[in-house]
Scaffold this motif. Structure first.
Motif, short mmCIF file in Angstrom:
data_model
loop_
_atom_site.label_atom_id
_atom_site.label_comp_id
_atom_site.label_asym_id
_atom_site.label_seq_id
_atom_site.Cartn_x
_atom_site.Cartn_y
_atom_site.Cartn_z
N ILE A 141 -22.85 -11.28 -4.86
CA ILE A 141 -22.35 -9.94 -4.53
C ILE A 141 -20.86 -10.06 -4.25
O ILE A 141 -20.42 -10.97 -3.54
CB ILE A 141 -23.07 -9.37 -3.31
N VAL A 142 -20.06 -9.18 -4.82
CA VAL A 142 -18.63 -9.16 -4.56
C VAL A 142 -18.33 -8.09 -3.53
O VAL A 142 -18.64 -6.91 -3.74
CB VAL A 142 -17.83 -8.91 -5.86
N GLN A 143 -17.76 -8.51 -2.40
CA GLN A 143 -17.36 -7.57 -1.36
C GLN A 143 -15.90 -7.21 -1.59
O GLN A 143 -15.06 -8.08 -1.79
CB GLN A 143 -17.54 -8.19 0.02
N THR A 144 -15.59 -5.91 -1.57
CA THR A 144 -14.24 -5.44 -1.82
C THR A 144 -13.67 -4.83 -0.54
O THR A 144 -14.29 -3.97 0.07
CB THR A 144 -14.23 -4.38 -2.94
N PHE A 145 -12.51 -5.31 -0.14
CA PHE A 145 -11.82 -4.81 1.05
C PHE A 145 -10.52 -4.14 0.58
O PHE A 145 -9.82 -4.68 -0.26
CB PHE A 145 -11.48 -5.96 2.01
N LYS A 146 -10.24 -2.95 1.13
CA LYS A 146 -9.03 -2.22 0.73
C LYS A 146 -8.24 -1.81 1.96
O LYS A 146 -8.80 -1.52 3.01
CB LYS A 146 -9.40 -0.96 -0.05
N THR A 147 -6.93 -1.78 1.80
CA THR A 147 -6.02 -1.25 2.81
C THR A 147 -4.78 -0.77 2.07
O THR A 147 -4.74 -0.76 0.84
CB THR A 147 -5.68 -2.31 3.88
N HIS A 148 -3.77 -0.35 2.80
CA HIS A 148 -2.51 0.08 2.19
C HIS A 148 -1.37 -0.78 2.71
O HIS A 148 -1.39 -1.20 3.87
CB HIS A 148 -2.23 1.56 2.49
N CYS A 149 -0.40 -1.04 1.86
CA CYS A 149 0.79 -1.80 2.24
C CYS A 149 1.53 -1.05 3.34
O CYS A 149 1.76 0.16 3.23
CB CYS A 149 1.69 -1.99 1.03
N GLU A 150 1.88 -1.75 4.40
CA GLU A 150 2.60 -1.13 5.51
C GLU A 150 4.05 -0.83 5.15
O GLU A 150 4.72 -0.09 5.86
CB GLU A 150 2.55 -2.03 6.75
N ASP A 151 4.54 -1.39 4.04
CA ASP A 151 5.94 -1.16 3.65
C ASP A 151 6.06 -0.04 2.61
O ASP A 151 6.73 0.95 2.85
CB ASP A 151 6.54 -2.46 3.10
N CYS A 152 5.35 -0.17 1.49
CA CYS A 152 5.52 0.81 0.40
C CYS A 152 4.35 1.78 0.25
O CYS A 152 4.44 2.73 -0.51
CB CYS A 152 5.78 0.08 -0.92
N GLY A 153 3.22 1.51 0.92
CA GLY A 153 2.07 2.42 0.85
C GLY A 153 1.11 2.17 -0.30
O GLY A 153 0.10 2.85 -0.43
N GLU A 154 1.39 1.19 -1.16
CA GLU A 154 0.52 0.89 -2.30
C GLU A 154 -0.85 0.42 -1.80
O GLU A 154 -0.96 -0.28 -0.79
CB GLU A 154 1.15 -0.21 -3.16
N GLU A 155 -1.92 0.80 -2.52
CA GLU A 155 -3.26 0.35 -2.16
C GLU A 155 -3.39 -1.14 -2.47
O GLU A 155 -3.03 -1.60 -3.55
CB GLU A 155 -4.31 1.13 -2.93
N LEU A 156 -3.91 -1.90 -1.52
CA LEU A 156 -4.10 -3.33 -1.67
C LEU A 156 -5.60 -3.63 -1.67
O LEU A 156 -6.36 -3.03 -0.91
CB LEU A 156 -3.42 -4.09 -0.53
#
Length: 57
Positions: free
Chosen positions: A2-17
């Motif tokens: 199973i692949v677990q996917t974690f997402k957040t946003h860059c604190e500098d430019c706002g891009e999704e990570l």
């Protein structure tokens, strides 16, 4: 697996990570202790770190 996917946003430019971790046990459990200081590197050169602080009250 199973692949677990974690997402957040860059604190500098706002891009999704996105960070993906393979779970070889097949249980799909997320053990929070392993997430402590999880790093997400952005194309803009910034590293965003998720830090989990545990405490009791």
């Amino acid at each position: 697996m199973i692949v677990q996917t974690f997402k957040t946003h860059c604190e500098d430019c706002g891009e999704e990570l996105v960070s993906r971790i393979g779970d070889m046990t097949g249980s799909n459990e997320i053990i929070v202790d392993f997430m402590d200081d999880m790093e997400f590197e952005c194309n803009c050169g910034t590293t965003t770190v998720i830090h989990i602080e545990k405490y009791t009250s």
